[in-house]
Write a protein that holds these residues in place. Structure first.
Motif, PDB file in Angstrom:
ATOM      1  N   LEU A 163       7.741  27.165  40.559  1.00 58.03           N
ATOM      2  CA  LEU A 163       8.523  27.043  41.804  1.00 58.03           C
ATOM      3  C   LEU A 163       9.684  26.078  41.623  1.00 58.03           C
ATOM      4  O   LEU A 163      10.833  26.380  41.956  1.00 58.03           O
ATOM      5  CB  LEU A 163       7.641  26.478  42.918  1.00 58.03           C
ATOM      6  N   GLU A 164       9.353  24.900  41.097  1.00 59.83           N
ATOM      7  CA  GLU A 164      10.376  23.859  40.920  1.00 59.83           C
ATOM      8  C   GLU A 164      11.457  24.348  39.965  1.00 59.83           C
ATOM      9  O   GLU A 164      12.648  24.127  40.187  1.00 59.83           O
ATOM     10  CB  GLU A 164       9.715  22.579  40.369  1.00 59.83           C
ATOM     11  N   GLN A 165      11.025  25.034  38.896  1.00 58.68           N
ATOM     12  CA  GLN A 165      12.015  25.487  37.904  1.00 58.68           C
ATOM     13  C   GLN A 165      12.855  26.639  38.420  1.00 58.68           C
ATOM     14  O   GLN A 165      14.067  26.668  38.211  1.00 58.68           O
ATOM     15  CB  GLN A 165      11.304  25.924  36.620  1.00 58.68           C
ATOM     16  N   LEU A 214      14.502  24.918  42.528  1.00 56.12           N
ATOM     17  CA  LEU A 214      15.243  23.645  42.541  1.00 56.12           C
ATOM     18  C   LEU A 214      16.083  23.440  41.276  1.00 56.12           C
ATOM     19  O   LEU A 214      17.301  23.229  41.338  1.00 56.12           O
ATOM     20  CB  LEU A 214      14.236  22.498  42.699  1.00 56.12           C
ATOM     21  N   LEU A 215      15.434  23.512  40.124  1.00 55.62           N
ATOM     22  CA  LEU A 215      16.175  23.260  38.877  1.00 55.62           C
ATOM     23  C   LEU A 215      17.161  24.391  38.615  1.00 55.62           C
ATOM     24  O   LEU A 215      18.283  24.156  38.150  1.00 55.62           O
ATOM     25  CB  LEU A 215      15.204  23.074  37.704  1.00 55.62           C
ATOM     26  N   ALA A 216      16.762  25.618  38.950  1.00 56.60           N
ATOM     27  CA  ALA A 216      17.675  26.753  38.756  1.00 56.60           C
ATOM     28  C   ALA A 216      18.960  26.552  39.555  1.00 56.60           C
ATOM     29  O   ALA A 216      20.056  26.849  39.072  1.00 56.60           O
ATOM     30  CB  ALA A 216      16.985  28.048  39.167  1.00 56.60           C
ATOM     31  N   PHE A 218      22.464  18.830  48.764  1.00 56.55           N
ATOM     32  CA  PHE A 218      21.993  17.515  49.196  1.00 56.55           C
ATOM     33  C   PHE A 218      20.535  17.619  49.603  1.00 56.55           C
ATOM     34  O   PHE A 218      20.150  18.554  50.305  1.00 56.55           O
ATOM     35  CB  PHE A 218      22.911  16.996  50.304  1.00 56.55           C
ATOM     36  N   GLU A 219      19.742  16.685  49.154  1.00 52.08           N
ATOM     37  CA  GLU A 219      18.292  16.737  49.368  1.00 52.08           C
ATOM     38  C   GLU A 219      17.741  15.332  49.226  1.00 52.08           C
ATOM     39  O   GLU A 219      18.275  14.528  48.475  1.00 52.08           O
ATOM     40  CB  GLU A 219      17.631  17.642  48.308  1.00 52.08           C
ATOM     41  N   PRO A 220      16.647  15.042  49.931  1.00 53.31           N
ATOM     42  CA  PRO A 220      16.022  13.733  49.728  1.00 53.31           C
ATOM     43  C   PRO A 220      15.455  13.613  48.318  1.00 53.31           C
ATOM     44  O   PRO A 220      15.230  14.608  47.645  1.00 53.31           O
ATOM     45  CB  PRO A 220      14.905  13.728  50.770  1.00 53.31           C
TER      46      PRO A 220
HETATM   47  C1  IPM Z   1      13.218  15.358  41.930  1.00 53.71           C
HETATM   48  C2  IPM Z   1      11.967  16.090  41.542  1.00 53.71           C
HETATM   49  C3  IPM Z   1      12.281  17.214  40.566  1.00 53.71           C
HETATM   50  C4  IPM Z   1      12.876  16.574  39.321  1.00 53.71           C
HETATM   51  C5  IPM Z   1      11.059  18.092  40.219  1.00 53.71           C
HETATM   52  C6  IPM Z   1      10.412  18.667  41.435  1.00 53.71           C
HETATM   53  C7  IPM Z   1      11.401  19.185  39.245  1.00 53.71           C
HETATM   54  O1  IPM Z   1      11.021  15.210  41.055  1.00 53.71           O
HETATM   55  O2  IPM Z   1      14.150  15.990  42.471  1.00 53.71           O
HETATM   56  O3  IPM Z   1      13.260  14.137  41.752  1.00 53.71           O
HETATM   57  O4  IPM Z   1      12.136  16.154  38.432  1.00 53.71           O
HETATM   58  O5  IPM Z   1      14.092  16.509  39.240  1.00 53.71           O
END
Ligand code: IPM
Ligand code: NAD
Ligand code: MN
Length: 375
Positions: free
Chosen positions: A85-87, A90-92, A297-299
């Protein structure tokens, strides 16, 4: 009236709660400062993944390119093992839109208890500038038993890379590896960003975090390129290098006074959670993923699944990320007003967020901020 097309991606866990709060605050800021934010909610997250077997389809990624800016809650859900999910979301997003800086300010706030007391009259005002596209976050790796070969591949704004890695061991042991990778232009641009930010803030130096003693190939290269950029383009600033272990120790002992702290991706992740704790809570830690195209932008915090739906999530980190978003799109006064309102709210002693020992649930914190912003 100026309109902003904002892609909002609430995501998982407490993501939707803190994004609802942030949308309300940005809408209030629009009312007060005369602009019109249009939010376009994106469905990606665990539910979408479980149903569609994909985190964020290519078509979705293409559509996102049309928005002015993006607001994200958090990604991650206990029903999906850590990683995909994260990859895939978010990372994508960070990689696809080449958001090469992860900007993570850490500030203390009135009435917010800190784990380490600051000297009288001293404020915590540190900005972590985290490289956001490379390092051990390349997503390249594999594993096997004794003998294995893995195809390597990665696509970034700056390049595509292909290759393969073959490992043979004298014993048929189960094993795994990840490949860390860094390129000169990626290090140069983030160093330049940190240098310019340090100048803007009137700092004397940039603190560069490394670990070249144990991982010389990767972080030795990081040291070399960051030092070259600083010497050539920022001769007015001191280059101050710290190993990541030492800086964690030093920050825990003395959290204030670090100024701009430039980190490779992985250490930046870790150091920013440390700083968030030292500044009084992840629920106050804002961040931005900044690039030359769509920025997001994200916490700093994640989806905190164990407190989702309980009202314990502090939405101020997301709200303050919304303020950085507003500054990014050019609404400087609105950004400053949101930041000041959060500060005034905490100073007022009105119901504090639960994270800070008060009794205000997520929605109540948001309602207070909206009310005070519109007063
Ligand atoms: C962050 C998170 C992410 C990161 C994870 C969820 C992949 O920890 O945004 O700090 O490691 O960058
Ligand atoms: P986390 O940041 O979600 O939580 C760490 C701790 O802080 C938990 O105790 C949590 O309850 C608390 N916390 C976090 N945000 C808070 C808030 N706003 N108010 C009050 N308390 C808060 O980190 P984790 O537990 O390692 O990760 C949970 C999930 O989130 C995982 O799936 C992880 O991959 C994901 N994650 C996503 C992002 C992101 O989307 N940017 C960032 C970090 C972690
Ligand atoms: Mn993190």
């Amino acid at each position: 009236m100026k309109e902003y097309q904002i892609a909002s991606l609430p995501g998982d866990g407490i993501g939707p709660e803190v994004i609802d709060a942030t949308v309300a605050v940005i809408e209030a800021a629009g009312k007060r400062f005369g602009f019109s934010p249009k939010f376009h909610r994106q469905p990606y997250g665990a539910e979408y993944y479980l149903k569609n077997k994909v985190g964020l389809p290519e078509s979705g990624m293409r559509e996102l390119a049309d928005y002015d800016v993006m607001l994200l809650g958090a990604i991650g859900d206990p029903r999906v093992p850590p990683g995909p999910l994260e990859q895939e979301i978010l990372l994508a997003l960070r990689f696809h839109f080449d958001q090469y800086v992860n900007l993570r300010p850490a500030l203390n706030f009135p009435n917010v208890p800190l784990p380490v007391t600051l000297p009288d009259g001293v404020d915590l005002d540190v900005v972590i500038v985290r490289e956001n596209t490379e390092d051990l976050y390349m997503g390249m790796g594999g594993g096997g038993t004794g003998l294995f070969s893995t195809t390597l591949g990665a696509e970034r704004g700056l390049y595509q890379l292909y290759g393969n890695l073959r490992v043979e061991m004298t014993q048929p042991l189960d094993a795994a590896f990840s490949v860390g990778f860094m390129t000169r232009p990626a290090i140069e641009r983030v160093t330049r960003y940190a240098g310019n930010l340090a100048r803007q803030r009137g700092e004397k130096r940039v603190v560069v975090v490394s670990k070249a003693n144990a991982v010389p190939h990767l972080y030795g290269f990081w040291d070399k390129v960051t030092a070259e950029v600083m010497a050539k383009e920022f001769p007015d600033l001191e280059y101050s290098r710290q190993n990541v272990d030492a800086i964690c120790y030093l920050m825990a002992m003395k959290p204030a006074g670090w100024g701009v702290v430039l980190c490779p991706n992985l250490f930046g992740d870790i150091v920013s959670d440390l700083m968030s704790g030292l500044a009084g809570g992840l629920g106050l830690a804002a961040a931005g993923n900044i690039g030359d195209g769509l920025s997001m932008f994200e916490p700093v915090h994640g989806s905190a699944p164990t407190i989702a739906g309980t009202g314990k999530a502090n939405p101020l980190a997301a709200i303050l990320s919304g303020a950085i978003l507003l500054r990014h799109v050019g609404e400087k006064d609105a950004a400053a007003a949101v930041e000041k309102t959060v500060r005034d709210y905490l100073a007022s002693g009105r119901a504090m967020p639960i994270e800070q020992g008060g009794s205000a649930v997520t929605q109540e914190v948001a309602k207070n901020v909206v009310e005070m912003l519109l007063q």
